[in-house]
Design a protein around this motif. Structure first.
Motif, PDB file in Angstrom:
ATOM      1  N   ALA A 229      -8.497   2.822  10.332  1.00 55.24           N
ATOM      2  CA  ALA A 229      -7.003   4.545   9.960  1.00 55.24           C
ATOM      3  C   ALA A 229      -6.030   3.523  11.131  1.00 55.24           C
ATOM      4  O   ALA A 229      -5.572   3.980  12.363  1.00 55.24           O
ATOM      5  N   ILE A 230      -4.869   3.362  10.088  1.00 57.30           N
ATOM      6  CA  ILE A 230      -3.665   2.276  10.727  1.00 57.30           C
ATOM      7  C   ILE A 230      -1.857   3.574  10.599  1.00 57.30           C
ATOM      8  O   ILE A 230      -1.290   3.328  10.665  1.00 57.30           O
ATOM      9  N   GLY A 231      -2.392   4.708   9.732  1.00 57.24           N
ATOM     10  CA  GLY A 231      -1.135   5.803   9.749  1.00 57.24           C
ATOM     11  C   GLY A 231      -0.915   5.775  10.562  1.00 57.24           C
ATOM     12  O   GLY A 231      -1.638   6.144  12.165  1.00 57.24           O
ATOM     13  N   PRO A 232       0.364   6.129  10.477  1.00 61.42           N
ATOM     14  CA  PRO A 232       1.323   7.036  12.129  1.00 61.42           C
ATOM     15  C   PRO A 232       0.091   8.003  12.357  1.00 61.42           C
ATOM     16  O   PRO A 232       0.179   7.779  14.279  1.00 61.42           O
ATOM     17  N   ASN A 233      -0.810   8.745  12.171  1.00 60.28           N
ATOM     18  CA  ASN A 233      -0.970  10.543  12.597  1.00 60.28           C
ATOM     19  C   ASN A 233      -2.507   9.792  12.845  1.00 60.28           C
ATOM     20  O   ASN A 233      -2.848   9.647  14.261  1.00 60.28           O
TER      21      ASN A 233
END
Length: 233
Positions: free
Chosen positions: A120-124
């Motif tokens: 999980a490396i998205g901005p959020n």
């Protein structure tokens, strides 16, 4: 990373949709609605296009494939709630972080399995992890120790919520309420007790009080935080 490696969705400049085409946000939120109602396995590019009244080919102009769509779904739900402000009290702050993660996982039953199986490396997602690390920072200046403590905390949260979701899935799969399910298995349980082979489990089944999931989560969380505080000494 080689030059021919696929570009991560987070590195892409998502194009502005044409006037009649669904936006990326609409595509992702339609997919989330399907996953929440029917499970992630029901999500396909074709199904999302159908729900949006669009052609499947149109979706591929904005989202490369289903895997990219799931990445976007995961990060979108991670950003649904405003992040709590930190107080500087590590125990209170980590408690707030843990409860916020639990709330998100219980809101989207498909999420826990996906977070366990993909980075999980998205901005959020990165903002949430940054918050957890900042909450734990007062415990130690050793960044490795801090990271390990946050990882331990998140492992507990995921394990506790996964167990909670398992019971919900049983009810959904069987169509039975908790009382109905217990009535259906009670003859077998009586047989197990009669064998005398499981004295401690027998005491648990006969004598122990049922603890509400939220209370059980709080108990486990307090145990984990106590262990974390000892590790930091």
């Amino acid at each position: 990373m080689t030059d021919d490696a696929p570009l991560l969705v987070w590195s892409k400049e998502l194009r502005t949709p044409a006037r009649q085409a669904p936006s990326v946000d609409r595509i992702v939120r339609a997919a989330i609605a399907i996953a929440d109602a029917e499970g992630l396995e029901a999500v396909s590019m074709r199904r999302v296009a159908t729900d949006l009244g669009s052609g499947t080919a149109t979706l591929y102009r904005y989202v490369a494939n289903r895997d990219e769509l799931v990445d976007l779904m995961v990060d979108t739900v991670q950003g649904e709630d405003e992040l709590p402000a930190l107080s500087g009290d590590w125990r209170a702050d980590l408690t707030a972080v843990a409860h916020r993660v639990r709330t998100t996982l219980l809101r989207h039953h498909w999420l826990a399995a996906e977070l366990s199986g993909r980075p999980a490396i998205g901005p959020n997602s990165l903002r949430r992890h940054e918050l957890a690390m900042a909450a734990a920072a007062p415990l130690s200046t050793d960044i490795t120790l801090t990271s390990n403590m946050v990882g331990t905390l998140m492992s507990f949260v995921f394990g506790a919520v996964t167990q909670e979701l398992a019971e919900i899935q049983v009810q959904r799969r069987t169509g039975l309420t908790e009382d109905q399910w217990r009535a259906s298995v009670s003859p077998y349980i009586r047989e197990v007790i009669a064998t005398g082979a499981y004295p401690h489990l027998t005491r648990r089944m006969i004598e122990a009080e049922d603890t509400a999931p939220a209370d059980l989560f709080d108990f486990g969380l307090s145990c984990v935080l106590e262990g974390v505080s000892r590790a930091a000494r």
